[in-house]
Design an enzyme around this catalytic site. Sequence first.
Site, PDB file in Angstrom:
ATOM      1  CG  ASN A   1     -19.213   1.062   8.696  1.00 29.52           C
ATOM      2  OD1 ASN A   1     -18.804   1.208   9.858  1.00 29.52           O
ATOM      3  ND2 ASN A   1     -20.451   0.756   8.402  1.00 29.52           N
TER       4      ASN A   1
ATOM      5  NE  ARG B   1     -22.444   3.904  10.445  1.00 28.30           N
ATOM      6  CZ  ARG B   1     -22.966   2.864  11.064  1.00 28.30           C
ATOM      7  NH1 ARG B   1     -22.408   1.679  10.958  1.00 28.30           N
ATOM      8  NH2 ARG B   1     -24.049   2.992  11.784  1.00 28.30           N
TER       9      ARG B   1
ATOM     10  CG  HIS C   1     -30.359   3.996  11.141  1.00 30.84           C
ATOM     11  ND1 HIS C   1     -31.420   3.363  11.753  1.00 30.84           N
ATOM     12  CD2 HIS C   1     -29.410   3.052  10.999  1.00 30.84           C
ATOM     13  CE1 HIS C   1     -31.116   2.098  11.969  1.00 30.84           C
ATOM     14  NE2 HIS C   1     -29.896   1.879  11.525  1.00 30.84           N
TER      15      HIS C   1
ATOM     16  NE  ARG D   1     -29.577  -3.094  17.437  1.00 27.55           N
ATOM     17  CZ  ARG D   1     -29.259  -2.154  16.544  1.00 27.55           C
ATOM     18  NH1 ARG D   1     -29.554  -0.901  16.780  1.00 27.55           N
ATOM     19  NH2 ARG D   1     -28.653  -2.466  15.421  1.00 27.55           N
TER      20      ARG D   1
ATOM     21  CD  GLU E   1     -26.939   3.574   6.323  1.00 26.85           C
ATOM     22  OE1 GLU E   1     -26.702   4.080   7.425  1.00 26.85           O
ATOM     23  OE2 GLU E   1     -27.301   2.389   6.189  1.00 26.85           O
TER      24      GLU E   1
END
Length: 402
Positions: free
Chosen positions: A7, A95, A184, A245, A388
């Site tokens: 990633n 990713r 996601h 956020r 993940e």
Amino acid sequence: MKILVINSGSSSIKYELFDMDQRRALSSGLAEKIGEPSSILTHQYLTARGDKKKIVEKAEITNHYQGLQRSVDLLMDPRHGVIGHRSEIAAVGHRVVHGGEFFQASTRIDDRVMAAIRQCIALAPLHNPANLMGIEVACKIFPKAAQVAVFDTAFHQSLPNYAYLYAIPVELYEKHKIRRYGFHGTSHAFVAEAAAAFLSRPLTQLNLITIHLGNGASMCAVRGGKSVDTSMGLTPLAGLPMGTRCGDIDPSILLILADRVNMSFGDLDKMLNKKSGLLGLCGVNDMREVIRKKQAGDKQAKIALEVYTYQVKKYIGAYCACLGHVDALVFTAGIGENSPVVRELCCRNLQALGIEIDDEKNHDSADGIRQISSRNSKVKVLVIPTNEELRIAQETQRVIGG
Ligand code: AMP
């Protein structure tokens, strides 16, 4: 078969090496502050006896190539490595945040795929260039391994057009691909599959609401294993309030702030992405801190927690309406897996929708998948740890036919 998952961020590379035959991670690590004198490389590995060990190296890493090279050297180091030679790594799974409308699934990387990921930079200017950099350096360091891209957006490409189109002039979609994409995806797909296995039911026959509450937060309505709606949008800023956020807001707020308060594009970007969410409401962005402050009587922390969980609850209602019938709600990620307080507030007074949590089960902090709904609850409520990286490794193995 060994698969390395990467990633790659703008100044970091996260990696994890899986032995797919044993279905376990052998090693993981993070090279951070790449390009700064204070770079740090943290490497974790399993010893032959199965103990977990960690080493931290503090020395400048000038670029991503060097970052990955040093990580691979550690993976092969006789003192704390887990492989003898890099050729043991059959494939590298990457990713990739945005695959636009090009990718409905994970794919083997070639020049055409690289070009398409490059075309999606306009949609994810902070992420896709860093992901591309990770692919480029991995191709140099592992020229013989298969390289596979696993997209955050791909799982949501099954959204129907009435769920992904915004009610703005349609030319903006046609010319500039402005639409809901969702993110996601690897996490929502992973926990949906895990829920089906836990419930011993075929995923194709289940309707699920998956609730990923981590630093970023998003929800997904999953019908028969396919995403049919999701809370994030063109970017990962939309939907639920998050650590920093804002989630959904009235778009006119931006027009008003630009016009009346003279905020620049950069000011607005920073305010929405870095200064909003829990941080904006109560001054801290870590949910553990929010809960601690609330318990100590802090009024702002109390309201921040209420705003956060109220929005999750609203989306649960919306996705019940969207799916018609719901078999299970699934809580996952840092907050979803670890906070009984948040789960309780999100599900409070939802008996009319067939959702009821058992207080004792909700507070049981056992590892692994657990069911926290009460006996009377028509909808099962599950807590499922997401993974993940493992999902990216599984996807990589599937793509290369391993
Ligand atoms: P993630 O992005 O999935 O790693 O989630 C990170 C977030 O999980 C952190 O910012 C914390 O707010 C939250 N978190 C982790 N443990 C707990 C906990 N026990 N209670 C509440 N929140 C937690």
